[in-house]
Design an enzyme around this catalytic site. Sequence first.
Site, PDB file in Angstrom:
ATOM      1  N   ARG A  97       0.807  -1.209   0.000  1.00 32.58           N
ATOM      2  CA  ARG A  97       0.000   0.000   0.000  1.00 32.58           C
ATOM      3  C   ARG A  97       0.848   1.270   0.000  1.00 32.58           C
ATOM      4  NH1 ARG A  97      -4.493   2.780   1.779  1.00 32.58           N
ATOM      5  NH2 ARG A  97      -3.354   4.446   2.771  1.00 32.58           N
ATOM      6  N   ARG A 126      -9.139   2.090   4.164  1.00 33.60           N
ATOM      7  CA  ARG A 126      -7.898   2.809   3.895  1.00 33.60           C
ATOM      8  C   ARG A 126      -7.920   3.614   2.594  1.00 33.60           C
ATOM      9  NH1 ARG A 126      -2.813  -0.544   6.198  1.00 33.60           N
ATOM     10  NH2 ARG A 126      -2.062   1.547   6.487  1.00 33.60           N
ATOM     11  N   ASP A 313      -0.175   0.375  15.512  1.00 30.70           N
ATOM     12  CA  ASP A 313       0.700  -0.737  15.121  1.00 30.70           C
ATOM     13  C   ASP A 313       1.182  -1.557  16.327  1.00 30.70           C
ATOM     14  OD1 ASP A 313       0.410  -0.078  12.497  1.00 30.70           O
ATOM     15  OD2 ASP A 313       2.409   0.765  12.227  1.00 30.70           O
ATOM     16  N   ILE A 335      -8.067   4.112  14.860  1.00 32.75           N
ATOM     17  CA  ILE A 335      -7.477   4.489  13.558  1.00 32.75           C
ATOM     18  C   ILE A 335      -8.036   3.631  12.416  1.00 32.75           C
ATOM     19  CG2 ILE A 335      -5.318   4.917  12.296  1.00 32.75           C
ATOM     20  CD1 ILE A 335      -5.269   6.522  14.813  1.00 32.75           C
ATOM     21  N   ARG A 398       6.745  -8.854   5.839  1.00 30.67           N
ATOM     22  CA  ARG A 398       6.695  -7.487   5.319  1.00 30.67           C
ATOM     23  C   ARG A 398       7.316  -6.497   6.302  1.00 30.67           C
ATOM     24  NH1 ARG A 398       1.396  -5.660   5.036  1.00 30.67           N
ATOM     25  NH2 ARG A 398       2.527  -3.779   4.591  1.00 30.67           N
TER      26      ARG A 398
HETATM   27  C1  UD1 Z   1       0.791   4.519   8.344  1.00 26.18           C
HETATM   28  C2  UD1 Z   1       1.699   3.351   8.634  1.00 26.18           C
HETATM   29  C3  UD1 Z   1       0.931   2.220   9.313  1.00 26.18           C
HETATM   30  C4  UD1 Z   1       0.186   2.761  10.538  1.00 26.18           C
HETATM   31  C5  UD1 Z   1      -0.643   3.996  10.193  1.00 26.18           C
HETATM   32  C6  UD1 Z   1      -1.255   4.669  11.404  1.00 26.18           C
HETATM   33  C7  UD1 Z   1       3.344   3.494   6.863  1.00 26.18           C
HETATM   34  C8  UD1 Z   1       3.910   2.910   5.623  1.00 26.18           C
HETATM   35  N1  UD1 Z   1       2.263   2.890   7.386  1.00 26.18           N
HETATM   36  O1  UD1 Z   1      -0.212   4.056   7.442  1.00 26.18           O
HETATM   37  O2  UD1 Z   1       1.858   1.215   9.693  1.00 26.18           O
HETATM   38  O3  UD1 Z   1      -0.670   1.760  11.024  1.00 26.18           O
HETATM   39  O4  UD1 Z   1       0.177   4.980   9.546  1.00 26.18           O
HETATM   40  O5  UD1 Z   1      -0.272   5.005  12.312  1.00 26.18           O
HETATM   41  O6  UD1 Z   1       3.860   4.449   7.386  1.00 26.18           O
HETATM   42  N2  UD1 Z   1      -7.184   8.133   5.844  1.00 26.18           N
HETATM   43  C9  UD1 Z   1      -8.168   8.691   5.070  1.00 26.18           C
HETATM   44  N3  UD1 Z   1      -7.815   9.187   3.854  1.00 26.18           N
HETATM   45  C10 UD1 Z   1      -6.538   9.156   3.374  1.00 26.18           C
HETATM   46  C11 UD1 Z   1      -5.529   8.592   4.200  1.00 26.18           C
HETATM   47  C12 UD1 Z   1      -5.902   8.087   5.436  1.00 26.18           C
HETATM   48  O7  UD1 Z   1      -9.331   8.729   5.453  1.00 26.18           O
HETATM   49  O8  UD1 Z   1      -6.286   9.639   2.260  1.00 26.18           O
HETATM   50  C13 UD1 Z   1      -7.542   7.571   7.176  1.00 26.18           C
HETATM   51  C14 UD1 Z   1      -7.239   6.083   7.310  1.00 26.18           C
HETATM   52  O9  UD1 Z   1      -8.291   5.279   6.794  1.00 26.18           O
HETATM   53  C15 UD1 Z   1      -7.064   5.931   8.798  1.00 26.18           C
HETATM   54  C16 UD1 Z   1      -6.415   7.266   9.196  1.00 26.18           C
HETATM   55  O10 UD1 Z   1      -6.700   8.164   8.135  1.00 26.18           O
HETATM   56  O11 UD1 Z   1      -8.310   5.842   9.431  1.00 26.18           O
HETATM   57  C17 UD1 Z   1      -4.933   7.203   9.407  1.00 26.18           C
HETATM   58  O12 UD1 Z   1      -4.318   6.547   8.328  1.00 26.18           O
HETATM   59  P1  UD1 Z   1      -2.852   6.903   7.844  1.00 26.18           P
HETATM   60  O13 UD1 Z   1      -2.120   7.671   8.889  1.00 26.18           O
HETATM   61  O14 UD1 Z   1      -2.946   7.527   6.486  1.00 26.18           O
HETATM   62  O15 UD1 Z   1      -2.204   5.465   7.686  1.00 26.18           O
HETATM   63  P2  UD1 Z   1      -1.097   5.108   6.653  1.00 26.18           P
HETATM   64  O16 UD1 Z   1      -0.283   6.318   6.382  1.00 26.18           O
HETATM   65  O17 UD1 Z   1      -1.687   4.373   5.514  1.00 26.18           O
END
Ligand code: UD1
Length: 418
Positions: A97, A126, A313, A335, A398
């Site tokens: 991802r 996500r 995490d 989250i 991973r």
């Molecule tokens: C990153 C980490 C992951 C960790 C997560 C939360 C990496 C590669 N991965 O994932 O291990 O579990 O942070 O600490 O660094 N969201 C939206 N729209 C978006 C993006 C996110 O609604 O465009 C929401 C997500 O569904 C979630 C929240 O925001 O509910 C936080 O997600 P996010 O911080 O973006 O997670 P990742 O960056 O994917």
Amino acid sequence: MTYKTAKFKIVGGKALDGEVKISGAKNAALPILLSTILTDEKVLLKNVPDLADVKTSFKLLQDFGKVCTYDVEKGEAVIENGITNHVASYELVKTMRASIMALGPLVSYAGSAEVSLPGGCAIGARPVDLHIKGLMEMGAQIKLDDGYIKANAIGSGRLHGGHIIMDKVSVTGTENLMMAATLADGITIIENAALEPEVVDLANCLNKMGAKIKGAGTSRVEIEGVIKLHGCEHSVVADRIEAGTYLIAGIATHGIVTCLNTLPSSLESVLQKLRQANAIITVDGTSITADMRNRQIKPVDVVTAPHPGYPTDMQAQMTVLNALSDGVSSVTETIFENRFMHIAELIRMGAHLVCNGVPSLKGAQVMSSDLRASASLVIAGLAAEGTTIVDRIYHMDRGYEHIETKVRCLGGQIERFY
Ligand code: UD1
């Protein structure tokens, strides 16, 4: 033909005892590797963990035209050459991802980018809307076509600075936009930015490449765009989640585990909870020790939150500890709505959830559903009486470097089989 996935066989019930060297953080290594898209010059990265996601990142970079050399023994990667292609294919993106973070650097450097919509851990929907909205704020035109996000910097072919207020705190969203802004024309401000230590590590690396980023690690990050970035040398920050996982494995087995090469300040919320769980935690420079010999595990209530709150995490691992505690606790995930898939498997091992601690778990055959859920099942297996088989450990590969070697160094019994 039946396709056989790798499994772990774990014989539990033995207290872990010893030292384990913590690797570079997966969640810092991935954006930093993708940030090399922003320069033609040579970047030397140290403390790069030997993980499936890191290898996927090399493949992505190679697809873009980069030359990647990785010395596994030294943990050093050299990334060279400019990019010749700006398409991230579904075949690679579906396995990781975090590939979405190629979008910002590609469009910023090349003026256009195509990145397949991502797959990765099956923990909730996500979405990537925040990444897309932020890039649009910087002048990118975005189309969703054939399962691909197609981005173009309209006009001059260069993004411009923007004032981005993130609707929600997003780690990779902040990182993607920060990378894109380094080569944009003018100043970009990201408000409600993620505060995670991996965001700070990425900003440090980008600044070594000549970027002008201020405020990383606070909720307001300011990036002044420059014309060109250059090569640099950078060592990836320690993996706080890997460290937390080994500390919990030590505590769950009533042992004593020292994690070396950590960044203790990045783990404060976790260490606080481990102390509440009745572990003796000592920090000495970059080492952290959890001593749980002859001590009873106490229940701890946990609510996950963006940094500096308790990390999602580390939720699954803490759930195992609570399952082994002498009382009742609650674990609240804020989250990712779907991040409780380890619970059904822990119940197969005798846990009473939610969340009445039991004196011990029993070995069972269980299945990993995502990266951190698989870590929780390994911890549970190490603490349980009898033998546990954990299936689908490709999830674990991973994010945890050389897991069997590290667990065996601590005296745990674990082997991989097919
Ligand atoms: C990153 C980490 C992951 C960790 C997560 C939360 C990496 C590669 N991965 O994932 O291990 O579990 O942070 O600490 O660094 N969201 C939206 N729209 C978006 C993006 C996110 O609604 O465009 C929401 C997500 O569904 C979630 C929240 O925001 O509910 C936080 O997600 P996010 O911080 O973006 O997670 P990742 O960056 O994917």
